[in-house]
Design an enzyme around this catalytic site. Sequence first.
Site, mmCIF file in Angstrom:
data_model
loop_
_atom_site.group_PDB
_atom_site.id
_atom_site.type_symbol
_atom_site.label_atom_id
_atom_site.label_comp_id
_atom_site.label_asym_id
_atom_site.label_seq_id
_atom_site.Cartn_x
_atom_site.Cartn_y
_atom_site.Cartn_z
ATOM 1 N N GLY A 16 0.792 -1.227 0.000
ATOM 2 C CA GLY A 16 0.000 0.000 0.000
ATOM 3 C C GLY A 16 0.821 1.272 0.000
ATOM 4 C CB THR A 18 1.071 3.647 -4.862
ATOM 5 O OG1 THR A 18 2.305 3.146 -5.391
ATOM 6 C CG2 THR A 18 0.533 4.713 -5.806
ATOM 7 C CE LYS A 39 7.698 3.710 -7.787
ATOM 8 N NZ LYS A 39 7.186 3.020 -6.598
ATOM 9 C CB THR A 43 10.212 -2.001 -11.989
ATOM 10 O OG1 THR A 43 9.468 -2.437 -10.846
ATOM 11 C CG2 THR A 43 11.513 -1.364 -11.529
ATOM 12 C CG ASP A 52 3.695 3.245 -8.388
ATOM 13 O OD1 ASP A 52 2.742 2.586 -8.826
ATOM 14 O OD2 ASP A 52 4.698 2.722 -7.862
ATOM 15 N N GLY A 115 9.592 4.772 -2.737
ATOM 16 C CA GLY A 115 10.516 3.732 -3.160
ATOM 17 C C GLY A 115 9.823 2.582 -3.866
ATOM 18 N N GLY A 117 9.378 -1.477 -3.592
ATOM 19 C CA GLY A 117 9.573 -2.567 -2.645
ATOM 20 C C GLY A 117 9.944 -2.037 -1.275
ATOM 21 N N GLY A 180 -1.064 0.027 5.499
ATOM 22 C CA GLY A 180 -1.455 0.362 4.142
ATOM 23 C C GLY A 180 -2.812 -0.152 3.719
#
Length: 247
Positions: A16, A18, A39, A43, A52, A115, A117, A180
């Site tokens: 969660g 984003t 961002k 990927t 995002d 970030g 991950g 999140g």
Amino acid sequence: MSARIVFVTGTGTEVGKTVTTAAVTATALRAGLRVAVLKPGQTGLAPDEPGDVEEVGRLAGTGPSLTLRELARYPEPLAPDTAARRSGLPPLAAEDVAKAVADLADRHDLVLVEGAGGLLVRYDEQGRTLADQALAVRELGLPVEVLLVATAGLGTLNSTALTAEALTARGLPLLGVVVGAWPDAPGLADRCNLADLPRAAGAPLLGALPERAALAPDFPALAAAALAPALHGDWDATAFGREHGPA
């Protein structure tokens, strides 16, 4: 006054980040702040697909007080370093991220850096991570904080504590933790973790976004109700704990 710079990381993928970044953006805009969302590495998307930062804009609402920026994009849904290597595209240097943050900080009150991950996912062949990007920003003389997005259920305490330890080892301050996606039907572990998450993190619980928050018809109002005053919302951790904590 210098801009507030907050790196948003997670205890893992799909926790969660984003939607949390969008919620913090929405409440900051409501408070009258000029906000930039960066961002560094996106990927898993083709060049013409919305990423995002576009999702943050969709949820929080675009306007003259909001800047959305993406630095690098790689097509395969992998860690940024691996995705860059496989695509033949250049990796993302921590110094380039720091320069972008500094540029945005000159023109905004709040800069959010989301970030990919977790905190220690690699961005380049030297193994530099989101934490190294934050340190590079600090080396420019700018203040940096980290907001951790966590899951609610089993396993979250360990990953939260590990992330908090990694931040402490690097001298990076943890602003707090946001759940999140708070489940519609929380189990015992979810309920107990409302008290245990801040203990594991050594930092306050600053919000709990409901599941499927991104589908809310009025996302800014939902964000205000789900985030604490430290994030410009109205959420009360004590009251939420009384209502949703274990019997």
